[in-house]
Design a protein around this motif. Structure first.
Motif, PDB file in Angstrom:
ATOM      1  N   ILE A  43       4.408 -13.254   2.654  1.00 25.99           N
ATOM      2  CA  ILE A  43       4.697 -11.824   2.812  1.00 25.99           C
ATOM      3  C   ILE A  43       5.847 -11.424   1.887  1.00 25.99           C
ATOM      4  O   ILE A  43       6.874 -12.097   1.821  1.00 25.99           O
ATOM      5  CB  ILE A  43       5.056 -11.475   4.273  1.00 25.99           C
ATOM      6  N   PHE A  44       5.643 -10.310   1.173  1.00 25.59           N
ATOM      7  CA  PHE A  44       6.640  -9.780   0.255  1.00 25.59           C
ATOM      8  C   PHE A  44       6.841  -8.295   0.556  1.00 25.59           C
ATOM      9  O   PHE A  44       5.897  -7.597   0.905  1.00 25.59           O
ATOM     10  CB  PHE A  44       6.192  -9.943  -1.199  1.00 25.59           C
ATOM     11  N   ASN A  45       8.081  -7.817   0.404  1.00 22.89           N
ATOM     12  CA  ASN A  45       8.381  -6.397   0.530  1.00 22.89           C
ATOM     13  C   ASN A  45       8.499  -5.829  -0.878  1.00 22.89           C
ATOM     14  O   ASN A  45       9.195  -6.404  -1.724  1.00 22.89           O
ATOM     15  CB  ASN A  45       9.684  -6.160   1.298  1.00 22.89           C
ATOM     16  N   ALA A  46       7.812  -4.714  -1.123  1.00 22.34           N
ATOM     17  CA  ALA A  46       7.787  -4.157  -2.469  1.00 22.34           C
ATOM     18  C   ALA A  46       7.993  -2.653  -2.444  1.00 22.34           C
ATOM     19  O   ALA A  46       7.697  -1.982  -1.456  1.00 22.34           O
ATOM     20  CB  ALA A  46       6.447  -4.487  -3.130  1.00 22.34           C
ATOM     21  N   ALA A  47       8.519  -2.142  -3.567  1.00 24.30           N
ATOM     22  CA  ALA A  47       8.630  -0.698  -3.782  1.00 24.30           C
ATOM     23  C   ALA A  47       8.266  -0.427  -5.232  1.00 24.30           C
ATOM     24  O   ALA A  47       8.680  -1.157  -6.140  1.00 24.30           O
ATOM     25  CB  ALA A  47      10.040  -0.213  -3.489  1.00 24.30           C
ATOM     26  N   ALA A  48       7.455   0.603  -5.447  1.00 25.76           N
ATOM     27  CA  ALA A  48       7.010   0.951  -6.800  1.00 25.76           C
ATOM     28  C   ALA A  48       6.839   2.459  -6.912  1.00 25.76           C
ATOM     29  O   ALA A  48       6.458   3.121  -5.953  1.00 25.76           O
ATOM     30  CB  ALA A  48       5.690   0.251  -7.114  1.00 25.76           C
ATOM     31  N   THR A  49       7.146   2.983  -8.088  1.00 24.22           N
ATOM     32  CA  THR A  49       6.961   4.410  -8.367  1.00 24.22           C
ATOM     33  C   THR A  49       5.918   4.549  -9.463  1.00 24.22           C
ATOM     34  O   THR A  49       6.018   3.908 -10.511  1.00 24.22           O
ATOM     35  CB  THR A  49       8.283   5.061  -8.823  1.00 24.22           C
ATOM     36  N   ASN A  50       4.925   5.396  -9.201  1.00 20.92           N
ATOM     37  CA  ASN A  50       3.853   5.613 -10.179  1.00 20.92           C
ATOM     38  C   ASN A  50       3.448   7.071 -10.208  1.00 20.92           C
ATOM     39  O   ASN A  50       3.581   7.787  -9.229  1.00 20.92           O
ATOM     40  CB  ASN A  50       2.625   4.761  -9.820  1.00 20.92           C
ATOM     41  N   GLN A  51       2.920   7.467 -11.362  1.00 13.42           N
ATOM     42  CA  GLN A  51       2.404   8.814 -11.512  1.00 13.42           C
ATOM     43  C   GLN A  51       0.939   8.819 -11.104  1.00 13.42           C
ATOM     44  O   GLN A  51       0.145   8.029 -11.592  1.00 13.42           O
ATOM     45  CB  GLN A  51       2.533   9.272 -12.954  1.00 13.42           C
ATOM     46  N   ILE A  52       0.601   9.708 -10.185  1.00 11.00           N
ATOM     47  CA  ILE A  52      -0.783   9.870  -9.749  1.00 11.00           C
ATOM     48  C   ILE A  52      -1.117  11.337  -9.945  1.00 11.00           C
ATOM     49  O   ILE A  52      -0.695  12.181  -9.167  1.00 11.00           O
ATOM     50  CB  ILE A  52      -0.977   9.435  -8.277  1.00 11.00           C
ATOM     51  N   GLY A  53      -1.835  11.625 -11.019  1.00 11.06           N
ATOM     52  CA  GLY A  53      -2.106  13.014 -11.361  1.00 11.06           C
ATOM     53  C   GLY A  53      -0.787  13.722 -11.617  1.00 11.06           C
ATOM     54  O   GLY A  53       0.062  13.221 -12.349  1.00 11.06           O
ATOM     55  N   PRO A  54      -0.558  14.883 -10.997  1.00 15.38           N
ATOM     56  CA  PRO A  54       0.683  15.616 -11.219  1.00 15.38           C
ATOM     57  C   PRO A  54       1.844  15.138 -10.338  1.00 15.38           C
ATOM     58  O   PRO A  54       2.927  15.669 -10.414  1.00 15.38           O
ATOM     59  CB  PRO A  54       0.291  17.054 -10.853  1.00 15.38           C
ATOM     60  N   MET A  55       1.602  14.143  -9.498  1.00 18.41           N
ATOM     61  CA  MET A  55       2.631  13.688  -8.554  1.00 18.41           C
ATOM     62  C   MET A  55       3.245  12.363  -8.978  1.00 18.41           C
ATOM     63  O   MET A  55       2.558  11.472  -9.439  1.00 18.41           O
ATOM     64  CB  MET A  55       2.015  13.496  -7.162  1.00 18.41           C
ATOM     65  N   ASN A  56       4.551  12.264  -8.787  1.00 20.60           N
ATOM     66  CA  ASN A  56       5.255  10.999  -8.955  1.00 20.60           C
ATOM     67  C   ASN A  56       5.481  10.463  -7.549  1.00 20.60           C
ATOM     68  O   ASN A  56       6.176  11.093  -6.762  1.00 20.60           O
ATOM     69  CB  ASN A  56       6.591  11.226  -9.661  1.00 20.60           C
ATOM     70  N   ALA A  57       4.877   9.343  -7.235  1.00 21.49           N
ATOM     71  CA  ALA A  57       4.934   8.825  -5.870  1.00 21.49           C
ATOM     72  C   ALA A  57       5.649   7.481  -5.837  1.00 21.49           C
ATOM     73  O   ALA A  57       5.340   6.589  -6.617  1.00 21.49           O
ATOM     74  CB  ALA A  57       3.519   8.671  -5.314  1.00 21.49           C
ATOM     75  N   THR A  58       6.612   7.359  -4.908  1.00 19.99           N
ATOM     76  CA  THR A  58       7.284   6.082  -4.684  1.00 19.99           C
ATOM     77  C   THR A  58       6.726   5.502  -3.395  1.00 19.99           C
ATOM     78  O   THR A  58       6.852   6.099  -2.330  1.00 19.99           O
ATOM     79  CB  THR A  58       8.807   6.264  -4.566  1.00 19.99           C
ATOM     80  N   PHE A  59       6.081   4.356  -3.531  1.00 13.91           N
ATOM     81  CA  PHE A  59       5.499   3.671  -2.380  1.00 13.91           C
ATOM     82  C   PHE A  59       6.359   2.483  -2.023  1.00 13.91           C
ATOM     83  O   PHE A  59       6.835   1.762  -2.896  1.00 13.91           O
ATOM     84  CB  PHE A  59       4.082   3.167  -2.707  1.00 13.91           C
ATOM     85  N   SER A  60       6.551   2.271  -0.735  1.00 13.02           N
ATOM     86  CA  SER A  60       7.221   1.058  -0.285  1.00 13.02           C
ATOM     87  C   SER A  60       6.383   0.471   0.843  1.00 13.02           C
ATOM     88  O   SER A  60       5.811   1.195   1.653  1.00 13.02           O
ATOM     89  CB  SER A  60       8.643   1.357   0.191  1.00 13.02           C
ATOM     90  N   GLY A  61       6.281  -0.842   0.851  1.00 16.02           N
ATOM     91  CA  GLY A  61       5.473  -1.493   1.868  1.00 16.02           C
ATOM     92  C   GLY A  61       5.436  -2.992   1.685  1.00 16.02           C
ATOM     93  O   GLY A  61       6.288  -3.573   1.016  1.00 16.02           O
ATOM     94  N   LYS A  62       4.430  -3.598   2.264  1.00 16.57           N
ATOM     95  CA  LYS A  62       4.305  -5.058   2.257  1.00 16.57           C
ATOM     96  C   LYS A  62       3.119  -5.515   1.416  1.00 16.57           C
ATOM     97  O   LYS A  62       2.096  -4.839   1.359  1.00 16.57           O
ATOM     98  CB  LYS A  62       4.117  -5.580   3.681  1.00 16.57           C
ATOM     99  N   VAL A  63       3.283  -6.669   0.782  1.00 17.11           N
ATOM    100  CA  VAL A  63       2.211  -7.353   0.071  1.00 17.11           C
ATOM    101  C   VAL A  63       2.026  -8.692   0.783  1.00 17.11           C
ATOM    102  O   VAL A  63       2.990  -9.422   1.000  1.00 17.11           O
ATOM    103  CB  VAL A  63       2.559  -7.574  -1.419  1.00 17.11           C
ATOM    104  N   THR A  64       0.782  -8.985   1.168  1.00 16.06           N
ATOM    105  CA  THR A  64       0.502 -10.190   1.955  1.00 16.06           C
ATOM    106  C   THR A  64      -0.543 -11.049   1.261  1.00 16.06           C
ATOM    107  O   THR A  64      -1.523 -10.535   0.717  1.00 16.06           O
ATOM    108  CB  THR A  64      -0.026  -9.795   3.354  1.00 16.06           C
ATOM    109  N   LEU A  65      -0.327 -12.357   1.283  1.00 15.51           N
ATOM    110  CA  LEU A  65      -1.310 -13.321   0.786  1.00 15.51           C
ATOM    111  C   LEU A  65      -2.033 -13.920   1.985  1.00 15.51           C
ATOM    112  O   LEU A  65      -1.402 -14.332   2.945  1.00 15.51           O
ATOM    113  CB  LEU A  65      -0.621 -14.445  -0.002  1.00 15.51           C
ATOM    114  N   SER A  66      -3.370 -13.945   1.930  1.00  9.23           N
ATOM    115  CA  SER A  66      -4.148 -14.513   3.035  1.00  9.23           C
ATOM    116  C   SER A  66      -5.385 -15.217   2.485  1.00  9.23           C
ATOM    117  O   SER A  66      -5.636 -15.191   1.278  1.00  9.23           O
ATOM    118  CB  SER A  66      -4.549 -13.403   4.022  1.00  9.23           C
ATOM    119  N   ASN A  67      -6.182 -15.807   3.375  1.00  7.87           N
ATOM    120  CA  ASN A  67      -7.396 -16.556   2.983  1.00  7.87           C
ATOM    121  C   ASN A  67      -7.096 -17.545   1.852  1.00  7.87           C
ATOM    122  O   ASN A  67      -7.858 -17.667   0.906  1.00  7.87           O
ATOM    123  CB  ASN A  67      -8.513 -15.605   2.544  1.00  7.87           C
TER     124      ASN A  67
END
Length: 194
Positions: A43-67
């Motif tokens: 499990i990793f905690n991540a934050a990233a900012t990206n442009q999606i169309g006309p919006m600049n969005a900062t997402f924060s959440g978890k990245v999980t490895l499974s299977n």
């Protein structure tokens, strides 16, 4: 939406597997990644900012490895929240070695909601494809760079599979606002001077 792709890497699958589990490499592969911290082995905690169309969005959440099947495959899942909506998805990643070349294949499934979902499926699909291609292309560039010899100089040059993505929405917005303001002043000056 589902996206698939594959890359051929001229390294052994054990090297690819180690890189797929290296937080420093994964951080470099996530477009707009600002932080990527290990919470546990899966499990990793991540934050990233990206442009999606006309919006600049900062997402924060978890990245999980499974299977996890060592040196063969795993599922990379992520979920993120932003002021403009949410995004979650998973990527089934498989590696297979044949004659010293490892094939990295992936199948990505992405879901979005909130304001960004209202931008339209075609735009969201395009952004998701661009980000998936960037993630796995950048990973491939880091793990197994393509080296070509220049014909005239015998110099070895590294060829990139992807160009670095930068979130330049604010710059575009400021230039557009400035250009609009100048145009508006010219029009006002023209009509006032008549």
């Amino acid at each position: 939406m589902k996206l698939t792709g594959s890359y051929k890497l001229n390294v052994k699958k054990e090297i690819v597997w180690q890189a797929l589990n290296n937080p420093d490499i994964l951080k470099q592969c996530i477009p707009g990644c600002e932080s990527f911290e290990k919470e546990s082995d899966t499990i990793f905690n991540a934050a990233a900012t990206n442009q999606i169309g006309p919006m600049n969005a900062t997402f924060s959440g978890k990245v999980t490895l499974s299977n996890i099947q060592k040196n063969q495959s795993y599922t990379l899942s992520g979920e993120g929240q932003s002021s403009v909506g949410f995004a979650n998805g998973s990527a089934d990643v498989k590696i297979k070695e044949e004659n010293g070349t490892t094939t990295l294949s992936y199948e990505v499934d992405v879901n979005v909601g909130g304001k960004i979902a209202k931008l339209g499926a075609r735009l969201i699909d395009g952004v998701a494809k661009k980000m998936s291609d960037y993630f796995f292309g950048r990973f491939s560039d880091l793990v197994s760079p393509i080296k070509k010899e220049e014909k005239n100089t015998d110099e070895i040059v590294v060829e990139k599979r992807v160009v670095e993505l930068k979130s330049n929405f604010l710059n575009k917005y400021l230039y557009f606002a400035l250009a609009t303001l100048i145009l508006l002043l010219v029009v006002i000056f023209y009509f006032v001077s008549r």
